[in-house]
Design a protein around this motif. Sequence first.
Motif, PDB file in Angstrom:
ATOM      1  N   ASP A  46      -7.060   0.695   1.655  1.00 60.57           N
ATOM      2  CA  ASP A  46      -6.583   2.078   1.770  1.00 60.57           C
ATOM      3  C   ASP A  46      -5.787   2.396   0.498  1.00 60.57           C
ATOM      4  OD1 ASP A  46      -5.431   4.498   2.289  1.00 60.57           O
ATOM      5  OD2 ASP A  46      -4.376   3.879   4.108  1.00 60.57           O
ATOM      6  N   PRO A  47      -6.358   3.129  -0.441  1.00 63.78           N
ATOM      7  CA  PRO A  47      -5.680   3.352  -1.728  1.00 63.78           C
ATOM      8  C   PRO A  47      -4.509   4.325  -1.641  1.00 63.78           C
ATOM      9  CG  PRO A  47      -7.693   4.633  -1.651  1.00 63.78           C
ATOM     10  CD  PRO A  47      -7.667   3.814  -0.385  1.00 63.78           C
ATOM     11  N   LEU A  48      -4.400   5.051  -0.535  1.00 64.60           N
ATOM     12  CA  LEU A  48      -3.323   6.027  -0.396  1.00 64.60           C
ATOM     13  C   LEU A  48      -2.149   5.500   0.425  1.00 64.60           C
ATOM     14  CD1 LEU A  48      -5.407   9.291   0.145  1.00 64.60           C
ATOM     15  CD2 LEU A  48      -4.404   8.395  -1.964  1.00 64.60           C
ATOM     16  N   ALA A  49      -2.206   4.236   0.809  1.00 62.96           N
ATOM     17  CA  ALA A  49      -1.078   3.646   1.540  1.00 62.96           C
ATOM     18  C   ALA A  49       0.128   3.554   0.611  1.00 62.96           C
ATOM     19  CB  ALA A  49      -1.446   2.270   2.051  1.00 62.96           C
ATOM     20  N   ASP A  50       1.296   3.857   1.133  1.00 67.55           N
ATOM     21  CA  ASP A  50       2.541   3.784   0.363  1.00 67.55           C
ATOM     22  C   ASP A  50       3.095   2.370   0.492  1.00 67.55           C
ATOM     23  OD1 ASP A  50       4.804   4.294  -1.072  1.00 67.55           O
ATOM     24  OD2 ASP A  50       5.783   5.505   0.487  1.00 67.55           O
ATOM     25  N   ASN A  51       2.541   1.479  -0.321  1.00 66.85           N
ATOM     26  CA  ASN A  51       2.937   0.075  -0.227  1.00 66.85           C
ATOM     27  C   ASN A  51       2.926  -0.553  -1.612  1.00 66.85           C
ATOM     28  OD1 ASN A  51       0.235  -0.173  -0.820  1.00 66.85           O
ATOM     29  ND2 ASN A  51      -0.262  -1.531   0.879  1.00 66.85           N
ATOM     30  N   ASP A  52       3.138  -1.852  -1.660  1.00 65.75           N
ATOM     31  CA  ASP A  52       3.026  -2.619  -2.899  1.00 65.75           C
ATOM     32  C   ASP A  52       1.735  -3.423  -2.814  1.00 65.75           C
ATOM     33  OD1 ASP A  52       5.601  -1.923  -4.110  1.00 65.75           O
ATOM     34  OD2 ASP A  52       6.463  -3.020  -2.426  1.00 65.75           O
ATOM     35  N   ASP A  56       1.328  -6.236  -0.042  1.00 66.65           N
ATOM     36  CA  ASP A  56       1.061  -5.701   1.299  1.00 66.65           C
ATOM     37  C   ASP A  56      -0.430  -5.440   1.490  1.00 66.65           C
ATOM     38  OD1 ASP A  56       3.868  -5.611   1.701  1.00 66.65           O
ATOM     39  OD2 ASP A  56       3.943  -3.669   0.692  1.00 66.65           O
ATOM     40  N   VAL A  57      -0.876  -5.588   2.717  1.00 65.92           N
ATOM     41  CA  VAL A  57      -2.279  -5.355   3.065  1.00 65.92           C
ATOM     42  C   VAL A  57      -2.401  -4.013   3.768  1.00 65.92           C
ATOM     43  CG1 VAL A  57      -4.251  -6.165   4.410  1.00 65.92           C
ATOM     44  CG2 VAL A  57      -2.741  -7.822   3.268  1.00 65.92           C
ATOM     45  N   ALA A  58      -3.201  -3.133   3.213  1.00 57.54           N
ATOM     46  CA  ALA A  58      -3.496  -1.849   3.848  1.00 57.54           C
ATOM     47  C   ALA A  58      -5.006  -1.668   3.819  1.00 57.54           C
ATOM     48  CB  ALA A  58      -2.800  -0.706   3.120  1.00 57.54           C
ATOM     49  N   ILE A  59      -5.611  -1.587   4.989  1.00 58.02           N
ATOM     50  CA  ILE A  59      -7.070  -1.523   5.113  1.00 58.02           C
ATOM     51  C   ILE A  59      -7.481  -0.171   5.662  1.00 58.02           C
ATOM     52  CG2 ILE A  59      -9.076  -2.508   6.320  1.00 58.02           C
ATOM     53  CD1 ILE A  59      -7.660  -5.208   6.224  1.00 58.02           C
ATOM     54  N   LEU A 336     -20.659   3.645  -0.999  1.00 61.33           N
ATOM     55  CA  LEU A 336     -20.317   3.111   0.315  1.00 61.33           C
ATOM     56  C   LEU A 336     -18.819   3.129   0.567  1.00 61.33           C
ATOM     57  CD1 LEU A 336     -22.891   0.195   0.222  1.00 61.33           C
ATOM     58  CD2 LEU A 336     -23.023   2.253   1.642  1.00 61.33           C
ATOM     59  N   GLN A 337     -18.040   3.426  -0.453  1.00 56.93           N
ATOM     60  CA  GLN A 337     -16.616   3.696  -0.321  1.00 56.93           C
ATOM     61  C   GLN A 337     -16.215   4.633  -1.449  1.00 56.93           C
ATOM     62  OE1 GLN A 337     -15.848  -0.711  -0.621  1.00 56.93           O
ATOM     63  NE2 GLN A 337     -14.137  -0.023  -1.867  1.00 56.93           N
ATOM     64  N   ASP A 338     -15.073   5.282  -1.290  1.00 60.78           N
ATOM     65  CA  ASP A 338     -14.711   6.380  -2.179  1.00 60.78           C
ATOM     66  C   ASP A 338     -13.879   5.966  -3.390  1.00 60.78           C
ATOM     67  OD1 ASP A 338     -15.987   8.110  -0.420  1.00 60.78           O
ATOM     68  OD2 ASP A 338     -14.180   8.356   0.788  1.00 60.78           O
ATOM     69  N   HIS A 339     -13.616   4.697  -3.538  1.00 60.96           N
ATOM     70  CA  HIS A 339     -12.699   4.251  -4.596  1.00 60.96           C
ATOM     71  C   HIS A 339     -12.995   2.797  -4.919  1.00 60.96           C
ATOM     72  CE1 HIS A 339     -10.611   1.803  -1.613  1.00 60.96           C
ATOM     73  NE2 HIS A 339     -10.824   2.817  -0.793  1.00 60.96           N
ATOM     74  N   PHE A 340     -12.434   2.342  -6.030  1.00 62.56           N
ATOM     75  CA  PHE A 340     -12.522   0.943  -6.415  1.00 62.56           C
ATOM     76  C   PHE A 340     -11.111   0.363  -6.423  1.00 62.56           C
ATOM     77  CE2 PHE A 340     -13.065  -2.216 -10.089  1.00 62.56           C
ATOM     78  CZ  PHE A 340     -13.378  -3.252  -9.229  1.00 62.56           C
ATOM     79  N   SER A 341     -10.563   0.204  -5.230  1.00 59.73           N
ATOM     80  CA  SER A 341      -9.263  -0.438  -5.035  1.00 59.73           C
ATOM     81  C   SER A 341      -9.456  -1.581  -4.053  1.00 59.73           C
ATOM     82  CB  SER A 341      -8.230   0.545  -4.466  1.00 59.73           C
ATOM     83  OG  SER A 341      -7.995   1.611  -5.356  1.00 59.73           O
ATOM     84  N   ILE A 343      -7.443  -4.949  -1.764  1.00 56.88           N
ATOM     85  CA  ILE A 343      -6.179  -5.536  -1.347  1.00 56.88           C
ATOM     86  C   ILE A 343      -5.816  -6.646  -2.339  1.00 56.88           C
ATOM     87  CG2 ILE A 343      -6.464  -4.920   1.082  1.00 56.88           C
ATOM     88  CD1 ILE A 343      -7.326  -7.752   1.677  1.00 56.88           C
ATOM     89  N   GLY A 344      -4.524  -6.794  -2.556  1.00 56.45           N
ATOM     90  CA  GLY A 344      -4.066  -7.766  -3.532  1.00 56.45           C
ATOM     91  C   GLY A 344      -4.260  -7.333  -4.969  1.00 56.45           C
TER      92      GLY A 344
END
Length: 388
Positions: A46-52, A56-59, A336-341, A343-344
């Motif tokens: 999830d590239p729009l998650a407000d995390n580090d 942090d893991v945001a899926i 197949l997804q909207d971004h190239f981000s 986790i990690g």
Amino acid sequence: MATISLPTADRTFAPYTTGEPIKFPSKEDTARFNRVAYAAAHVVADPLADNDPWLDVAIDWDKTIAFRHYLWDLGLGVAEAMDTAQRGGGLDWDGAKQLIKHALEAAKSRPGARIGCGCGTDHLEANDRVTLDDIIRAYEEQIEVIEGMGGRLILMASRALARAAKSPADYEKVYGRILRQVKEPVIIHWLGEMFDPALEGYWGSTDHMQAMETCLAIMTDNAAKIDGVKISLLSKEKEIVMRRRLPQGVRMYTGDDFNYAELIAGDEQGHSDALLGIFDAIAPAASAGLAKLANNDLQGFHGIMEPTVPLSRHIFKAPTRFYKTGVVFLAWLNGLQDHFSMIGGQQSARSVLHFTELFKLADKARVLHDPELAASRMGKFLAVQGMA
């Protein structure tokens, strides 16, 4: 077709024109596969998650599960929460539990959907204080969770066991205890050190042939509890030797992302089924090739699969553990997804020239679904790198 200006190794740019993509097989074709084929599927961040992102893991669960449906639509099984999903490399056990739960729920909506779930000890810190009993309890904890959700097990290699074990007998103790308890036959995963350096010496030896003896002995003693073994050693010779010695009824699932076409086709003494990270990236070609094989069209199978091998060897080049970056990049190129981000922050694990070559090899393998979209996204990627 599309034309794009791509960077070269001599720091110049050259035009590149794409070819035509492969035709997706029909549902009737995918229903006739004569090989069991799992794709080890990646997760979508999830590239729009407000995390580090490094910590942090945001899926993005919607996109992640949509990708599983895409694989099932192509007749492939899903190997869930495995190395390709960055298990142990960004995705911890808490995240894996959520991933498995979401994927199993999605599979229930699809009669006949094949799914296996990675089970390991990754919630247990691999240090010198860990005992074999600690490792057994860690496996048992994950088994209980996955089986409680109705999942079939893929028994992943344990970093903690690789560190704690002093001899082959220690592996026999741990696997023997675990296999006696499982409800349904499992797939054992032997992941080589080229994929995970912490697993060097697995089965009690740094010599793969000696290690194989221990693994075979464990499977022979517990054959009723084993569906198959997946080995990821990037050696077709070792896989074939092991395949010919498996207990009756135990499958060999190739994990060889360099030689899968030859191994799946097989020989007069047998063949390998498949559990492959590269099938995430080349799913339409894998599906079309398997359909040809099911129709006894060996030439057609190799005609589709062989052009994908240079792409796979590039994606899985050393350091092999960074292959997930190429898999996700190709999913983005293919819409197949909207971004190239990732986790990690793993999108930074490969170079611009690596991605450039990946683009060209994917085109030659005919796995760019929409060449114009892929070229547009490749151009945007290069612009971000200051190469507009």
